[in-house]
Design a protein around this motif. Sequence first.
Motif, mmCIF file in Angstrom:
data_model
loop_
_atom_site.group_PDB
_atom_site.id
_atom_site.type_symbol
_atom_site.label_atom_id
_atom_site.label_comp_id
_atom_site.label_asym_id
_atom_site.label_seq_id
_atom_site.Cartn_x
_atom_site.Cartn_y
_atom_site.Cartn_z
ATOM 1 N N LEU A 124 59.058 -97.324 -21.649
ATOM 2 C CA LEU A 124 58.620 -96.728 -22.913
ATOM 3 C C LEU A 124 59.302 -97.344 -24.124
ATOM 4 N N VAL A 170 57.018 -84.533 -18.026
ATOM 5 C CA VAL A 170 57.366 -84.094 -19.375
ATOM 6 C C VAL A 170 56.251 -83.199 -19.924
ATOM 7 N N GLU A 220 51.398 -93.161 -12.929
ATOM 8 C CA GLU A 220 52.526 -93.736 -12.212
ATOM 9 C C GLU A 220 53.838 -93.174 -12.745
HETATM 10 N N1 LIG Z 1 65.437 -85.762 -20.845
HETATM 11 C C1 LIG Z 1 64.961 -86.992 -21.078
HETATM 12 N N2 LIG Z 1 65.618 -87.835 -21.921
HETATM 13 C C2 LIG Z 1 65.135 -89.082 -22.164
HETATM 14 N N3 LIG Z 1 64.007 -89.591 -21.640
HETATM 15 C C3 LIG Z 1 63.317 -88.808 -20.792
HETATM 16 C C4 LIG Z 1 63.744 -87.471 -20.451
HETATM 17 N N4 LIG Z 1 62.864 -86.944 -19.584
HETATM 18 C C5 LIG Z 1 61.936 -87.897 -19.380
HETATM 19 N N5 LIG Z 1 62.187 -89.010 -20.111
HETATM 20 C C6 LIG Z 1 61.385 -90.223 -20.139
HETATM 21 O O1 LIG Z 1 60.029 -89.880 -20.404
HETATM 22 C C7 LIG Z 1 59.144 -90.693 -19.665
HETATM 23 C C8 LIG Z 1 58.161 -89.818 -18.888
HETATM 24 O O2 LIG Z 1 58.892 -89.121 -17.888
HETATM 25 P P1 LIG Z 1 58.217 -88.157 -16.849
HETATM 26 O O3 LIG Z 1 59.334 -87.516 -16.112
HETATM 27 O O4 LIG Z 1 57.256 -87.259 -17.539
HETATM 28 O O5 LIG Z 1 57.443 -89.152 -15.923
HETATM 29 P P2 LIG Z 1 56.472 -88.793 -14.707
HETATM 30 O O6 LIG Z 1 55.113 -89.231 -15.094
HETATM 31 O O7 LIG Z 1 56.653 -87.383 -14.297
HETATM 32 O O8 LIG Z 1 57.043 -89.785 -13.614
HETATM 33 P P3 LIG Z 1 57.333 -89.558 -12.024
HETATM 34 O O9 LIG Z 1 56.053 -89.833 -11.345
HETATM 35 O O10 LIG Z 1 58.361 -90.628 -11.735
HETATM 36 O O11 LIG Z 1 57.859 -88.162 -11.852
HETATM 37 C C9 LIG Z 1 60.024 -91.599 -18.790
HETATM 38 O O12 LIG Z 1 60.152 -92.853 -19.412
HETATM 39 C C10 LIG Z 1 61.357 -90.885 -18.761
HETATM 40 O O13 LIG Z 1 62.404 -91.807 -18.544
#
Ligand SMILES: Nc1ncnc2c1ncn2[C@@H]1O[C@H](COP(=O)(O)OP(=O)(O)OP(=O)(O)O)[C@@H](O)[C@H]1O
Lengths: 335, 329
Positions: B280, B50, B43
């Motif tokens: 998180l 990341v 989700e």
């Molecule tokens: N540059 C950043 N600085 C701080 N926190 C970050 C950064 N990039 C991502 N996060 C945090 O890391 C966590 C994982 O983010 P990520 O973008 O990998 O999620 P995702 O699984 O790809 O979600 P989505 O399906 O919404 O794209 C999140 O809580 C996000 O807010």
Amino acid sequence: MTTPEPIVALEDVSKRFVKPLDTAEKIGRIFGANVKEEVVRAVDDVSLQIAEGEVVGLVGESGCGKSTLGRVIAGTMNPSEGAVRYRGVIVEGMNAQDRRRADLAIQMIFQDPMASLNPRMRIAEIIGEAPVVHGLVSRRDAEAYVAETMQRVGLDPSTRKRYPHQFSGGQRARIGIARALAVKPEVLVCDESTAALDVSIQAQVINLFMRLREDLRLTYVFVSHDLGVVEHISDRVAVMYLGRIVELAPTDSLFSGPNHPYTQALLAEVPRLEARKKKFSALKGEIPTPLNPPSGCHFHPRCPFAFDRCKVERPMLKEVAPRWSAACHLNDKAA
Amino acid sequence: MSHPVLEVKNLSVSFGSREGALTAVNDISFHVDRGEVLGLVGESGSGKSVTGLAILGLIDAPGRIGANSSIRLDGQELVGMPEHELRRLRGRKLAMIFQDPMTTLNPVLRIDTQMIEAVTAHENVSERAARARAREALQRVGIPSPDERLLAYPHQFSGGMRQRVAIAIALLHRPALLVADEPTTALDVTIQAQIISEVQELASQTGTAMVWVTHDLSVVAGLADRVAVMYAGRIVEQGSVVDVLERPLHPYAHGLIGSVPSRNKRGSPLAQIPGMTPSLGRLPPGCAFHPRCPRATDICRGEWPEATAYPGGRTARCYHPHLENEVAA
Ligand SMILES: Nc1ncnc2c1ncn2[C@@H]1O[C@H](COP(=O)(O)OP(=O)(O)OP(=O)(O)O)[C@@H](O)[C@H]1O
Ligand SMILES: Nc1ncnc2c1ncn2[C@@H]1O[C@H](COP(=O)(O)OP(=O)(O)O)[C@@H](O)[C@H]1O
Ligand code: SF4
Ligand code: SF4
Ligand SMILES: [Mg+2]
Ligand SMILES: [Mg+2]
């Protein structure tokens, strides 16, 4: 047996716009590209009757006019041509009081709950404002009414003093639903109301829609490009292509044996949980724009069955079985 | 076979914040073989993007890759690699496509300018040869009249076509690995199907391995060979698509799959995972899923469960997995 009067009926409804520029086009224009504004036929001669208590799904590719049709049904936009009837009466011709009643009876729930919630208003005001203004509840009873409405959609009433940003996406979707329910509507037009949500939260919202339907005897128009969601909750489905309804059928019929070549192609593309590694074989061609729709049957440039007549003559929506109609010249051939 | 194309071991990524460091990706390990598609699902905020960015070496300060992390591409360690070497790999052996193709495309440059530059950045060829390559790449992703299209600007393309141009650029040098972050999420099913079919075709010709990030389990079902399910920065279950989607071991995977509308569930209530995705900064102790988990017991509130191996090359992190689903296909 007489058919009961539809709660909402569209008669030959069309809606035209001057097409706005998207971001890339605006940037392009700054850099000297020749980008012009043009007229779009977003909804093109649509007739549809919605029975009380029914869930009608509206599907099609982006830009085909689903949202526009939804807005016309909800009365937030007047049609350029044709008429919308609420319980038999043409909405545009109503006196102010009846029009207000019709507008309240048909509520719209939007795609992006955040964008449609005023960030500076507390949840209690967001939900309670309209019913007080419209005299559905007295100011004195408003607090209890808001609490009851929040409970109905699974929100904790003790959070009513909070602001929208203090809620999760799923909770904001519920706030949008509660706001619509607060004016005691009969019809909900939901435009991609679950699209922005995570799957597990989407399931909560879909379940909520289904429960509310039973509790409140609501009628739904469910606009979505997610065919899985539409199949799950709709009784009937209307498939749109470039502003026109090309097929209208009970959900089971449509999904088990689509009549129209476009519906067939569309359903073949739906990713399914039950599918296993497969070769995606795609409907060829771009989604054409409603700016310059192809002649005759709009679908003919992408249709594997197109023949001469398709290029020159528009196929009308005709009954192919009881409660099931499609707009395709092939159906004349078969007869 | 020697080694997998991509081997990720104990990858952690954290971001500094006022409340201390947030661990967005927490000790995850997986691998992808040549020609294989790994679906990375979970989700919003679970750490999928990341992870993808970390593989490409695109985590910028204040983001930090954890100390024991290892990311190997064809055996070569990427963690700690100097930026100029990474840049040489990116676009050549290693490519990424994003949900918004404008992440890759420059709105003020013509497509030919951008594509020729992408070719000549990694190969010493004449401009004419580079143009021919660009033309061929556009044709391969199904863009009609490529000569004309090369002279256009991104704004003259539809969203689907822009994404195809971004894919054409990503695949110009037949990369060993393509990381795709929700590249079709914003698109219609018809255009999604076109793009997936083109990527499938290209990957089968070039043997490119893929990590396909998506929140859409149905896409993974039709596209991937294996799947890894993320929750709160961890991979909670991974295995073959058949095993994980049909017989999930982990309660979260189980709930997620049950919540997808599908044929056999029509009209009946969908399974619901109660509560919401945790942020998180405020992860519950122990297994982060425990407040939402119907199988949770006291032990779940203590420590994260270790990844345990199951038949069929599956792993899951759970004290009380659905063992009735253990048998591999
Ligand atoms: N540059 C950043 N600085 C701080 N926190 C970050 C950064 N990039 C991502 N996060 C945090 O890391 C966590 C994982 O983010 P990520 O973008 O990998 O999620 P995702 O699984 O790809 O979600 P989505 O399906 O919404 O794209 C999140 O809580 C996000 O807010
Ligand atoms: N307010 C508006 N002004 C101008 N054009 C619009 C407006 N709303 C929609 N359109 C255009 O009408 C067509 C149909 O749009 P819409 O109903 O939003 O499609 P859908 O919801 O099926 O994606 C599109 O070409 C769109 O750009
Ligand atoms: S009318 Fe002709 S072009 Fe249109 S769907 Fe039918 S066969 Fe295809
Ligand atoms: S470890 Fe416990 S809380 Fe976590 S998923 Fe397994 S049973 Fe549920
Ligand atoms: Mg829309
Ligand atoms: Mg992401």
